[in-house]
Design a protein around this motif. Structure first.
Motif, short mmCIF file in Angstrom:
data_model
loop_
_atom_site.label_atom_id
_atom_site.label_comp_id
_atom_site.label_asym_id
_atom_site.label_seq_id
_atom_site.Cartn_x
_atom_site.Cartn_y
_atom_site.Cartn_z
N SER A 28 58.35 3.65 63.46
CA SER A 28 59.58 4.55 62.97
C SER A 28 60.05 5.00 61.67
O SER A 28 60.47 6.51 62.07
CB SER A 28 59.99 3.91 64.26
N ASP A 29 59.46 4.54 60.68
CA ASP A 29 60.04 4.60 59.75
C ASP A 29 59.72 5.85 58.78
O ASP A 29 60.27 6.39 58.29
CB ASP A 29 60.08 3.34 58.89
N SER A 30 58.19 5.63 59.53
CA SER A 30 57.68 6.63 58.55
C SER A 30 57.15 7.87 58.99
O SER A 30 57.09 9.46 58.30
CB SER A 30 55.82 6.32 58.46
N LEU A 31 57.53 8.23 60.78
CA LEU A 31 58.17 9.54 60.84
C LEU A 31 59.28 10.41 61.21
O LEU A 31 60.10 11.11 61.79
CB LEU A 31 58.23 9.59 62.93
N VAL A 32 59.26 10.33 59.08
CA VAL A 32 60.73 11.15 58.92
C VAL A 32 59.84 12.92 59.36
O VAL A 32 59.23 13.14 58.99
CB VAL A 32 61.03 11.09 57.81
N PRO A 33 61.20 13.97 59.17
CA PRO A 33 62.10 15.37 59.10
C PRO A 33 60.37 15.40 57.96
O PRO A 33 60.36 15.48 56.88
CB PRO A 33 62.43 16.02 59.15
N VAL A 37 50.81 13.11 59.62
CA VAL A 37 50.44 12.10 60.00
C VAL A 37 49.09 12.31 59.60
O VAL A 37 48.96 14.01 60.05
CB VAL A 37 51.21 12.83 61.69
N ILE A 38 48.61 11.82 60.59
CA ILE A 38 46.56 12.33 60.20
C ILE A 38 46.53 12.46 61.56
O ILE A 38 46.51 11.23 62.54
CB ILE A 38 46.05 10.46 59.28
N LYS A 39 46.31 13.32 62.11
CA LYS A 39 45.51 13.69 63.92
C LYS A 39 44.16 13.51 63.89
O LYS A 39 42.68 13.78 63.14
CB LYS A 39 45.99 15.25 64.24
N ARG A 40 43.52 12.54 65.05
CA ARG A 40 42.07 11.59 64.59
C ARG A 40 41.71 12.11 65.59
O ARG A 40 41.85 11.93 67.12
CB ARG A 40 41.47 10.57 64.44
N ASN A 41 40.70 13.24 65.47
CA ASN A 41 40.26 13.63 67.21
C ASN A 41 39.29 12.44 67.69
O ASN A 41 38.29 11.92 66.59
CB ASN A 41 39.03 14.78 66.54
N LEU A 52 48.53 9.39 63.75
CA LEU A 52 48.05 7.94 63.07
C LEU A 52 49.07 8.23 61.47
O LEU A 52 49.61 8.53 60.45
CB LEU A 52 47.18 7.92 62.24
N PRO A 53 50.53 7.54 61.66
CA PRO A 53 51.20 8.09 60.67
C PRO A 53 51.37 7.60 59.47
O PRO A 53 50.62 6.36 59.37
CB PRO A 53 52.88 7.35 61.46
N SER A 54 51.93 8.46 58.25
CA SER A 54 51.09 8.18 57.01
C SER A 54 52.21 7.59 56.30
O SER A 54 53.33 7.38 57.15
CB SER A 54 50.70 8.81 55.83
N ASP A 55 52.50 6.75 55.23
CA ASP A 55 53.81 6.61 54.16
C ASP A 55 53.85 7.90 53.54
O ASP A 55 54.84 7.33 52.35
CB ASP A 55 53.19 5.64 53.33
#
Length: 479
Positions: A28-33, A37-41, A52-55
């Motif tokens: 939750s803390d990483s999902l800032v505006p 985010v890494i989208k992995r197909n 996968l949310p990143s820092d």
């Protein structure tokens, strides 16, 4: 618990939309505006991508000044729902303005109350202007690592759904086909098991998961299409996918398609199955003792959907050429023994002879074949897995295999066929009918014929059923 509650919410308010449920509170803390985010197909064409949310946020990987997003906040909705579900999975719904209430009849109960939710949205028009001539730092570690993965794409958070008050996730379970669950505010998790016929009828286990206000429970992203120079564009349309210009097209793991007979029209289901036919051959050629052990492990896993998800993730890691952390795998769940068995089978595959000498079989072949089977099980719901397990005998699986093969070829099955003799048992026929029904396929008798009808040709569930049945039938030992 948290992942189950957020996924359940989106299944009601955004089943086919673009929102992604948050699976971990820590994310939750990483999902800032404009957070990255890494989208992995995924490996197989029916699998939904992982996010996968990143820092980091977009400004962290830009050359030059940061971009400060403009964010609008509005009231989203209030959610209060109650679901009562029986073994067949029938659910009724009553939807009102600004809130949702879902109800039905059966053996499981689910009550969800997320109260008043807020929605935050990035001003995309301003973001387009601010990013028009900007360039990504291609030397940034996150950008470099994402570029190295053919199946990974950079995306930014464009919207978030946020809680406004403290809440607690609550679940109540009951055995003997009765399962009740509740997700709500200011509650406690309660697990109640009732073993009928025993002197001690039930016992309770109380657990509490407190969720603070301003927790992100769902979000939406915009993918980035990045050129070799680092310039990027925002993918604003749902059918436009991002990626790096240097990337080769993502290759889905599949066998070489088998050609159809001249003059015959193949259904889409049949074409999809032909693309993975080679994987079933790999499973069927495993040593008999390996097939039997693999079947026993998977039969145990059919009782535990979360364990199937863990196994699917671990197999995907192995297929990518890396090693999963075995210390985090529960030996009792059959996940670790299954992985060890598959790795052993992959390492001892038969050799093929070529003009220049023996050629060792590609060890990934066994891995991808097992991953194919487990991936089909991973997308099934609990009720489908339950009834599938009840069909996991050699003779019953062979009968179901016969039916799905005819279904894929748009053919009717003859009840006079020896492969369907087991259907003379009324209970077996009822179980198979329930299995097909849970995958949105009707199964009915008309005189001496057995007819299947897929309700929605675009639905992936019939394909998942076919793959699961064909895979299990390949490894089920004769009885």
């Amino acid at each position: 618990m948290f992942a189950k509650s957020t996924k359940n919410l989106l299944s009601e308010i955004d089943p086919e939309g673009s929102l992604v449920p948050v699976s971990r509170l820590n994310d939750s803390d990483s999902l800032v505006p404009l957070g990255l985010v890494i989208k992995r197909n995924r490996y197989w064409f029916w699998q939904k991508p992982k996010y996968l949310p990143s820092d980091f946020n977009l400004s962290d990987v830009l050359v030059g000044d940061p971009i400060n997003p403009v964010v609008f906040e509005t009231d989203f909705m209030s959610f209060d729902g109650k679901v009562v579900d029986n073994k067949s999975g029938s659910v009724g719904a009553d939807i009102g303005p600004g809130s949702i209430t879902v109800g039905g009849a059966g053996s499981s109960k689910l009550h969800s109350s997320f109260g008043n939710l807020k929605k935050q949205e990035v001003d995309v028009q301003k973001l387009l202007q601010d990013s028009k001539v900007r360039v990504l730092d291609l030397q940034h570690s996150l950008v470099q690592q994402t570029r190295e993965k053919q199946r990974e794409v950079l995306a930014v958070v464009k919207e978030r759904i946020i809680t406004t008050q403290p809440c607690t996730v609550t679940e109540e379970l009951q055995r003997d086909g009765s399962c009740t669950g509740m997700f709500g505010f200011n509650q406690k998790i309660k697990v109640s098991v009732n073993d009928k016929g025993k002197d001690i009828a039930d016992y309770d286990t109380n657990i509490s998961l407190n969720i603070p206000p301003k927790t992100i429970i769902a979000y939406g992203v915009i993918e980035l299409e990045v050129s070799k120079t680092g310039h990027f564009e925002l993918c604003l349309l749902g059918n436009v996918q991002g990626g790096f210009e240097v990337d080769a097209p993502v290759k889905v793991k599949q066998a070489v398609p088998v050609g159809a007979s001249p003059g015959k029209t193949r259904s889409k289901l049949q074409k999809d199955l032909e693309e993975v036919q080679g994987q079933f051959k790999v499973l069927s050629k495993l040593p008999a003792n390996t097939r039997s052990s693999l079947f026993q492990h998977i039969s145990v896993l059919l009782e535990n959907r979360s364990a199937i998800s863990v196994l699917e993730n671990a197999l995907e890691v192995l297929c990518d050429g890396t090693q999963p952390d075995f210390s985090k795998l529960d030996q009792a769940s059959a996940v670790r023994p299954t992985l060890e068995l598959v790795q052993e089978a992959a390492g001892k595959g038969p050799t093929q002879t070529t003009p220049s000498g023996p050629l060792q079989q590609n060890p990934k072949t066994v891995l991808t074949a097992t991953h194919l089977l487990i991936s089909s099980l991973e997308v099934m719901n609990d009720s489908t897995l339950r009834v599938l397990k009840s069909c996991c005998t050699h003779v019953t699986l062979q009968a179901v295999l016969h039916i799905v093969q005819n279904m894929a070829s748009n053919r009717k099955s003859s009840l006079k066929d020896d492969a369907l003799a087991v259907l003379a048992d009324k209970k077996v026929f009822e179980k198979i009918t329930e299995l097909f029904g849970s995958c949105k396929v009707s199964l009915r008798k008309e005189k001496d014929l057995l007819i299947t009808e897929i309700s929605n040709p675009q639905d992936r569930r019939p394909l998942m059923l076919c793959i699961a049945v064909k895979g299990l039938a390949c490894i089920a030992p004769p009885t």
